[in-house]
Design an enzyme around this catalytic site. Structure first.
Site, short mmCIF file in Angstrom:
data_model
loop_
_atom_site.label_atom_id
_atom_site.label_comp_id
_atom_site.label_asym_id
_atom_site.label_seq_id
_atom_site.Cartn_x
_atom_site.Cartn_y
_atom_site.Cartn_z
N SER A 1 0.86 -1.19 0.00
CA SER A 1 0.00 0.00 0.00
C SER A 1 0.89 1.23 0.00
O SER A 1 2.07 1.15 0.37
CB SER A 1 -0.85 0.00 1.28
OG SER A 1 -1.47 1.26 1.46
N TYR B 1 -2.93 -1.46 10.39
CA TYR B 1 -2.76 -1.51 8.93
C TYR B 1 -1.43 -0.88 8.53
O TYR B 1 -0.66 -1.43 7.74
CB TYR B 1 -3.93 -0.75 8.27
CG TYR B 1 -4.00 -0.89 6.77
CD1 TYR B 1 -4.57 -2.01 6.19
CD2 TYR B 1 -3.50 0.10 5.93
CE1 TYR B 1 -4.65 -2.14 4.80
CE2 TYR B 1 -3.57 -0.02 4.56
CZ TYR B 1 -4.15 -1.14 3.99
OH TYR B 1 -4.22 -1.26 2.63
P1 NAD Z 1 -11.12 -6.25 -0.70
O1 NAD Z 1 -11.71 -6.13 0.64
O2 NAD Z 1 -12.00 -6.29 -1.90
O3 NAD Z 1 -10.15 -7.51 -0.80
C1 NAD Z 1 -9.54 -8.12 0.29
C2 NAD Z 1 -9.66 -9.60 0.11
O4 NAD Z 1 -8.94 -10.27 1.15
C3 NAD Z 1 -11.13 -10.07 0.20
O5 NAD Z 1 -11.41 -10.92 -0.88
C4 NAD Z 1 -11.18 -10.84 1.51
O6 NAD Z 1 -12.10 -11.91 1.51
C5 NAD Z 1 -9.76 -11.36 1.60
N1 NAD Z 1 -9.35 -11.73 2.95
C6 NAD Z 1 -9.51 -11.00 4.08
N2 NAD Z 1 -9.05 -11.70 5.13
C7 NAD Z 1 -8.59 -12.88 4.65
C8 NAD Z 1 -8.00 -14.02 5.23
N3 NAD Z 1 -7.78 -14.08 6.55
N4 NAD Z 1 -7.65 -15.06 4.42
C9 NAD Z 1 -7.88 -15.01 3.09
N5 NAD Z 1 -8.44 -13.96 2.48
C10 NAD Z 1 -8.79 -12.91 3.25
O7 NAD Z 1 -10.10 -5.01 -0.82
P2 NAD Z 1 -8.94 -4.68 -1.87
O8 NAD Z 1 -8.86 -3.23 -1.92
O9 NAD Z 1 -9.09 -5.45 -3.12
O10 NAD Z 1 -7.66 -5.20 -1.07
C11 NAD Z 1 -6.69 -6.06 -1.61
C12 NAD Z 1 -5.32 -5.67 -1.09
O11 NAD Z 1 -4.98 -4.38 -1.60
C13 NAD Z 1 -5.23 -5.58 0.43
O12 NAD Z 1 -4.02 -6.15 0.87
C14 NAD Z 1 -5.23 -4.08 0.67
O13 NAD Z 1 -4.57 -3.72 1.85
C15 NAD Z 1 -4.49 -3.59 -0.55
N6 NAD Z 1 -4.71 -2.18 -0.84
C16 NAD Z 1 -5.93 -1.72 -1.23
C17 NAD Z 1 -6.08 -0.37 -1.48
C18 NAD Z 1 -7.39 0.22 -1.91
O14 NAD Z 1 -7.51 1.46 -1.93
N7 NAD Z 1 -8.39 -0.56 -2.28
C19 NAD Z 1 -4.99 0.51 -1.34
C20 NAD Z 1 -3.77 0.00 -0.95
C21 NAD Z 1 -3.64 -1.34 -0.71
#
Ligand code: NAD
Length: 270
Positions: free
Chosen positions: A151, A164
């Site tokens: 991130s 986080y």
């Molecule tokens: P999201 O909530 O759609 O995806 C997260 C996924 O992780 C979900 O499918 C959830 O079921 C899964 N998950 C959660 N806990 C779990 C576990 N214990 N075991 C297996 N799976 C698990 O959100 P996203 O934005 O797609 O996030 C994906 C990644 O991107 C994350 O690591 C997040 O920190 C990172 N990220 C997202 C953003 C953003 O703005 N969306 C920004 C920076 C980083």
């Protein structure tokens, strides 16, 4: 992209958001995709259908898809998941550590169980998956690739989300340490650092026009990113086009890590 066709890829947390887009992108590149979900296979069905139809419903991409359950914070789940992928696909070539959660709260008030949970999924979970994948990479002797979905909060502090922030900060040295430890075994470890991206983790602001405008006003390029933009960079870093890149975090953030407050030279006199 070079070197992705017929590769076997495992994407954690692939039932939504960035993980889903990554799974679909790998399918279009001709890679077989294992789609990890945490709870019910129903959660991952949409991704499976998108992977199966990524190149059109009739022809498909000619790739295999596999649903694999695991809570990445549970060691026995992770061991079973990686073994399952190797058994079904015959090998594992690329691991995408995408699963992640965030829990809000003032740092002086947050329950320690909530802090621990975020670290357990985002950081310890990524390490556990990497550990199991690396065992297979070494056994196979043909190298491998790990991409950690970090991130912008790998380097930008995130008040109200201390767990986080710590988890993503830790991911930088997880990436760098593993990259250095296994560089001579042809195992590359890199990360991407998404900025604000349109996914369910951001439901709090993506469906609220005012809140979205406020978020986007802080981004130099003036808009949030898409999951497909994140997936494109993951495909590049996983491909042979990035064969000499290891230990790096590539920020994909519309300029968010460029200290936007310095766009005007407020700190200098005439
Ligand atoms: P999201 O909530 O759609 O995806 C997260 C996924 O992780 C979900 O499918 C959830 O079921 C899964 N998950 C959660 N806990 C779990 C576990 N214990 N075991 C297996 N799976 C698990 O959100 P996203 O934005 O797609 O996030 C994906 C990644 O991107 C994350 O690591 C997040 O920190 C990172 N990220 C997202 C953003 C953003 O703005 N969306 C920004 C920076 C980083």
């Amino acid at each position: 992209m070079k070197g992705l066709k017929a590769k076997n890829v495992l994407v954690t947390g692939a039932s939504s958001g960035i993980g889903q887009a990554i799974a679909v992108r790998f399918a279009t590149e001709g890679a077989n995709v294992a789609i990890n979900y945490r709870k019910s296979p129903e959660d991952a069905k949409e991704t499976e259908e998108m992977v199966d139809n990524a190149c059109g419903q009739i022809k498909g991409c000619g790739v295999k898809s596999l649903l694999v359950q695991a809570d990445v914070s549970q060691e026995e789940d992770v061991v079973r998941m990686v073994n399952n992928v190797v058994d079904e696909f015959g090998s594992l070539d690329i691991l995408i550590n995408n699963a992640g959660i965030q829990i809000a709260g003032a740092a002086h008030e947050i329950e320690i169980a909530d802090f621990d949970r975020v670290i357990a999924v985002n950081l310890r979970g990524a390490y556990l998956c990497a550990r199991e994948a690396i065992k297979h990479f070494l056994e196979q002797g043909s190298g491998g690739v790990i991409i950690n979905i970090s991130s912008v909060h790998e380097i930008i502090p995130k008040p109200q989300y201390v767990g986080y922030s710590v988890s993503k900060g830790g991911m930088e040295n997880l990436t760098r340490s593993l990259a250095l430890e296994y560089a001579d075994k042809r195992i590359r470890v890199n990360a991407i650092g998404p900025g604000a991206t349109i996914t369910p983790i951001n439901d709090a602001w993506i469906n609220d026009a005012d809140a979205k405008a406020e978020v986007e006003s802080n981004i130099p390029m003036g808009r949030a990113g898409t999951s497909a933009e994140m997936a494109a960079s993951v495909a590049f870093l996983s491909s042979d086009e990035a064969a000499y890149i290891t230990g790096q975090t590539l920020f994909i953030d519309g300029g968010l890590t460029l200290y936007p407050a310095f766009r005007e030279p407020w700190s200098s006199g005439d």
